[in-house]
Design a protein around this motif. Structure first.
Motif, PDB file in Angstrom:
ATOM      1  N   UNK A   1      19.197  63.615   0.649  1.00 42.04           N
ATOM      2  CA  UNK A   1      18.624  62.286   0.856  1.00 42.04           C
ATOM      3  C   UNK A   1      17.921  62.210   2.205  1.00 42.04           C
ATOM      4  N   UNK A   2      17.202  61.117   2.407  1.00 40.46           N
ATOM      5  CA  UNK A   2      16.533  60.868   3.678  1.00 40.46           C
ATOM      6  C   UNK A   2      15.168  61.518   3.743  1.00 40.46           C
ATOM      7  N   UNK A   3      14.546  61.389   4.898  1.00 44.21           N
ATOM      8  CA  UNK A   3      13.206  61.919   5.091  1.00 44.21           C
ATOM      9  C   UNK A   3      13.110  63.407   4.839  1.00 44.21           C
ATOM     10  N   UNK A   4      14.105  64.163   5.273  1.00 48.73           N
ATOM     11  CA  UNK A   4      14.106  65.609   5.046  1.00 48.73           C
ATOM     12  C   UNK A   4      14.152  65.971   3.581  1.00 48.73           C
ATOM     13  N   UNK A   5      14.765  65.115   2.782  1.00 46.00           N
ATOM     14  CA  UNK A   5      14.846  65.356   1.355  1.00 46.00           C
ATOM     15  C   UNK A   5      13.510  65.210   0.650  1.00 46.00           C
ATOM     16  N   UNK A   6      12.534  64.655   1.353  1.00 44.92           N
ATOM     17  CA  UNK A   6      11.205  64.473   0.771  1.00 44.92           C
ATOM     18  C   UNK A   6      10.332  65.716   0.944  1.00 44.92           C
ATOM     19  N   UNK A   7      10.806  66.705   1.713  1.00 47.66           N
ATOM     20  CA  UNK A   7      10.048  67.936   1.929  1.00 47.66           C
ATOM     21  C   UNK A   7       9.982  68.711   0.613  1.00 47.66           C
TER      22      UNK A   7
ATOM     23  N   UNK B   1      18.868  51.838  -4.063  1.00 43.22           N
ATOM     24  CA  UNK B   1      17.586  51.143  -4.037  1.00 43.22           C
ATOM     25  C   UNK B   1      16.536  52.001  -3.335  1.00 43.22           C
ATOM     26  N   UNK B   2      15.389  52.175  -3.955  1.00 43.42           N
ATOM     27  CA  UNK B   2      14.331  52.963  -3.339  1.00 43.42           C
ATOM     28  C   UNK B   2      14.577  54.454  -3.393  1.00 43.42           C
ATOM     29  N   UNK B   3      15.490  54.906  -4.248  1.00 48.12           N
ATOM     30  CA  UNK B   3      15.766  56.332  -4.351  1.00 48.12           C
ATOM     31  C   UNK B   3      16.509  56.851  -3.137  1.00 48.12           C
ATOM     32  N   UNK B   4      16.179  58.061  -2.719  1.00 48.76           N
ATOM     33  CA  UNK B   4      16.943  58.718  -1.657  1.00 48.76           C
ATOM     34  C   UNK B   4      16.399  58.467  -0.260  1.00 48.76           C
ATOM     35  N   UNK B   5      15.228  57.887  -0.163  1.00 43.07           N
ATOM     36  CA  UNK B   5      14.589  57.739   1.153  1.00 43.07           C
ATOM     37  C   UNK B   5      15.439  56.933   2.135  1.00 43.07           C
ATOM     38  N   UNK B   6      16.051  55.842   1.673  1.00 40.23           N
ATOM     39  CA  UNK B   6      16.814  54.982   2.570  1.00 40.23           C
ATOM     40  C   UNK B   6      18.323  55.163   2.440  1.00 40.23           C
ATOM     41  N   UNK B   7      18.763  56.155   1.673  1.00 37.45           N
ATOM     42  CA  UNK B   7      20.190  56.365   1.446  1.00 37.45           C
ATOM     43  C   UNK B   7      20.976  56.594   2.745  1.00 37.45           C
ATOM     44  N   UNK B   8      20.476  57.398   3.712  1.00 36.72           N
ATOM     45  CA  UNK B   8      21.244  57.571   4.947  1.00 36.72           C
ATOM     46  C   UNK B   8      21.433  56.260   5.704  1.00 36.72           C
ATOM     47  N   UNK B   9      20.398  55.444   5.733  1.00 34.81           N
ATOM     48  CA  UNK B   9      20.500  54.162   6.422  1.00 34.81           C
ATOM     49  C   UNK B   9      21.504  53.265   5.720  1.00 34.81           C
ATOM     50  N   UNK B  10      21.429  53.215   4.410  1.00 35.23           N
ATOM     51  CA  UNK B  10      22.349  52.394   3.634  1.00 35.23           C
ATOM     52  C   UNK B  10      23.790  52.858   3.830  1.00 35.23           C
ATOM     53  N   UNK B  11      24.011  54.164   3.756  1.00 37.30           N
ATOM     54  CA  UNK B  11      25.359  54.705   3.965  1.00 37.30           C
ATOM     55  C   UNK B  11      25.877  54.433   5.362  1.00 37.30           C
ATOM     56  N   UNK B  12      25.008  54.586   6.350  1.00 41.68           N
ATOM     57  CA  UNK B  12      25.400  54.304   7.736  1.00 41.68           C
ATOM     58  C   UNK B  12      25.752  52.844   7.936  1.00 41.68           C
TER      59      UNK B  12
END
Length: 91
Positions: free
Chosen positions: A13-19, A48-59
């Motif tokens: 997840x997160x920005x790195x997961x978009x690579x 919500x929004x897929x994996x892009x915001x998952x780290x923020x949501x989890x944090x």
């Protein structure tokens, strides 16, 4: 083996997961290091929004849970006690 269950359920997840190609490369490289199966888990549909915001949501969820249980160390406590403040509060 205890790690086996964890290594079969990796979620990138997160920005790195978009690579492009990163998740597949991660699986390939981990597979060379361990003898058990390594695999990617599907992204949960409720994110919500897929994996892009998952780290923020989890944090945000983790911060809310920890704050309600007084498992945080203030700047003043850390300055007074140093690293041992973590053991006092969370240990």
């Amino acid at each position: 083996h205890k790690r086996a269950g964890h290594l079969e359920n990796i979620v990138v997840v997160g920005g790195g997961g978009q690579v492009p190609g990163l998740p597949q490369r991660l699986v390939r490289e981990l597979q060379t290091q361990v003898s058990c199966k390594v695999g990617l888990a599907p992204v949960p549909e409720y994110l919500p929004g897929g994996t892009r915001f998952a780290p923020w949501l989890g944090g945000a969820v983790l911060a809310k849970v920890l704050a309600s249980q007084s498992h945080f160390v203030s700047k003043g406590e850390y300055e007074e006690w140093g690293p041992s403040a973590l053991n006092r509060k969370c240990g």
